[in-house]
Design a protein around this motif. Sequence first.
Motif, PDB file in Angstrom:
ATOM      1  N   ARG A  63       0.839  -1.188   0.000  1.00 45.70           N
ATOM      2  CA  ARG A  63       0.000   0.000   0.000  1.00 45.70           C
ATOM      3  C   ARG A  63       0.880   1.245   0.000  1.00 45.70           C
ATOM      4  N   ASN A  64       1.269   1.755   1.163  1.00 47.19           N
ATOM      5  CA  ASN A  64       2.072   2.978   1.212  1.00 47.19           C
ATOM      6  C   ASN A  64       3.358   2.762   1.999  1.00 47.19           C
ATOM      7  N   GLY A  65       4.392   3.476   1.590  1.00 46.68           N
ATOM      8  CA  GLY A  65       5.593   3.465   2.407  1.00 46.68           C
ATOM      9  C   GLY A  65       5.315   4.116   3.748  1.00 46.68           C
ATOM     10  N   LEU A  66       4.764   5.317   3.697  1.00 46.75           N
ATOM     11  CA  LEU A  66       4.440   6.088   4.901  1.00 46.75           C
ATOM     12  C   LEU A  66       3.019   6.604   4.758  1.00 46.75           C
ATOM     13  N   SER A  67       2.143   6.215   5.669  1.00 48.22           N
ATOM     14  CA  SER A  67       0.736   6.615   5.621  1.00 48.22           C
ATOM     15  C   SER A  67       0.448   7.529   6.801  1.00 48.22           C
ATOM     16  N   GLY A 106       1.158   4.591  -2.636  1.00 47.37           N
ATOM     17  CA  GLY A 106       2.435   5.088  -3.110  1.00 47.37           C
ATOM     18  C   GLY A 106       3.428   5.337  -2.000  1.00 47.37           C
ATOM     19  N   GLY A 107       4.300   6.328  -2.222  1.00 45.71           N
ATOM     20  CA  GLY A 107       5.372   6.602  -1.275  1.00 45.71           C
ATOM     21  C   GLY A 107       4.856   7.127   0.046  1.00 45.71           C
ATOM     22  N   ILE A 108       4.251   8.328   0.014  1.00 47.73           N
ATOM     23  CA  ILE A 108       3.678   8.938   1.210  1.00 47.73           C
ATOM     24  C   ILE A 108       2.236   9.303   0.897  1.00 47.73           C
ATOM     25  N   ASP A 109       1.321   8.893   1.764  1.00 48.77           N
ATOM     26  CA  ASP A 109      -0.094   9.152   1.542  1.00 48.77           C
ATOM     27  C   ASP A 109      -0.673   9.871   2.752  1.00 48.77           C
TER      28      ASP A 109
END
Length: 480
Positions: free
Chosen positions: A184-188, A215-218
């Motif tokens: 899902r996300n690297g950082l949520s 993605g990367g940051i959400d």
Amino acid sequence: MSSLTRVVNVLDFIPKPEHDAIQKGRSTYDCTRNIQSAIDASSRVYIPSGIYPVTQLNLKSNFEMYGDGETSELKALDDSLPCEFMLVTYVRDGGTSNPADNMRNILLHDLMLNGRVDEFGYAQYYYLLAVNATSDLTVERMVFRGFRGDGMYVGSGTLKSTERHNQRVLVRGCTFDGVVKDNRNGLSIIDCDHLIVDSCVFKNIGNAKLSHSVGGIDFEPDHDWSVYRNILITRCKFIDISSTNTAGITFFNGHQKNDNIHDWVVSDCQFENCYWGIDTSAKPKTIDSAPDYLTVLNCRFTNSVRWDISLGGLSQAQVSGCVFERDPGSGPGGDAIRLGAIASKTSRNAIKPVITGNQFTGIRPQMGAIGVLGTTGLVCAGNVFVDIYGSCINFSQDESPDDGRKIEQVVISGNIARLSTVAMAKAVPMSFLSTSVQMRITRGDLSLDRSYEYSNDVRGGVRKVADAAVIKFLGPGAPT
């Protein structure tokens, strides 16, 4: 030195017959209970090089845990529910809605967390680090590898209706590697007041089966009481986040109410081979709406599959000093910057965006290097457009289902549009201004209310206005 401040070595809590297999990365022993005992015994815990199979480890206030870098690895024991959260502060309804009660002063550094997504596959709610109701957290030089859901989740508990708030989180020098783009996300970020993400790398993240917000940051708050503000993302790299509908960074302000969501800065970052570089989703706004204040400064966007930045319906966003480029043969691409949006039959006009001092090279736009679906108060000045395979700035003429789309109060000044000698030899069809319908270039006749275009340097071989289109800038007092 008290027992709570001395450094303890987790190997001292693990049976000695297991040490050799752990240090050689061959252990199947569940180290959870042993490492948790070390955490409970001291405020400083050291994890030497080795691979430690674990399920869930519970953190605490005034605590430091560290290792020898990525050779010190905490690995998901298996794919069972006990492995849903590897490191946690609070889960479920732990903590309270009052940040004064938060867990606080936690330092995690020089470790690898491995969720084993390449073995077990996607699982939305499996997080390597779950942070809820936490203040003053620092995460440094950590490797988040193979997360099945999110690498690091900064949330409001893990129950849907729980109100929790996080404050002052620093993530620095970390790597978020999704490995197989089945996550899902690297950082949520669900809730955080004052977040700094500095010098981190986000790569191989995505999931072609999912929609937006991957993605990367959400940034995706869940409730009107959710907070995310005072955000700085700087000197980060977003690499190969290229699955369909994935973005390096996603900003969502749909729960903006009063002062809870605003002020986001992205500076000196690199976006390479992302589907979208920076994507946004915003509820419809007017001139009188609360500003978002997204600022993108000195970033480089290379070979995005679609747009590099969507300003959607954000209010008072700025993009300055950035480079947008497509290498030859990189694919059809899309707009570098997209202003405005239509979703669910509702228009979203970008309010008072400022686009200054950027360079656009080799863009193959769907609408234009800057594609305008809807905006009020746009300033586009001092940009350089080189070898654009279409239009530098394009204005849509579509009627929106809610009749809410507007393009007015536009100022375009001091920009340069030119073709290189190579592009001139190839007869690249570059124009400075154009119109479109349904995102296709058309022979439009467009009047822009309360708008100006002046002092733009459109050089030989570049059409000022696309062939057979008419664009009129009607400043105050101009005849209609």
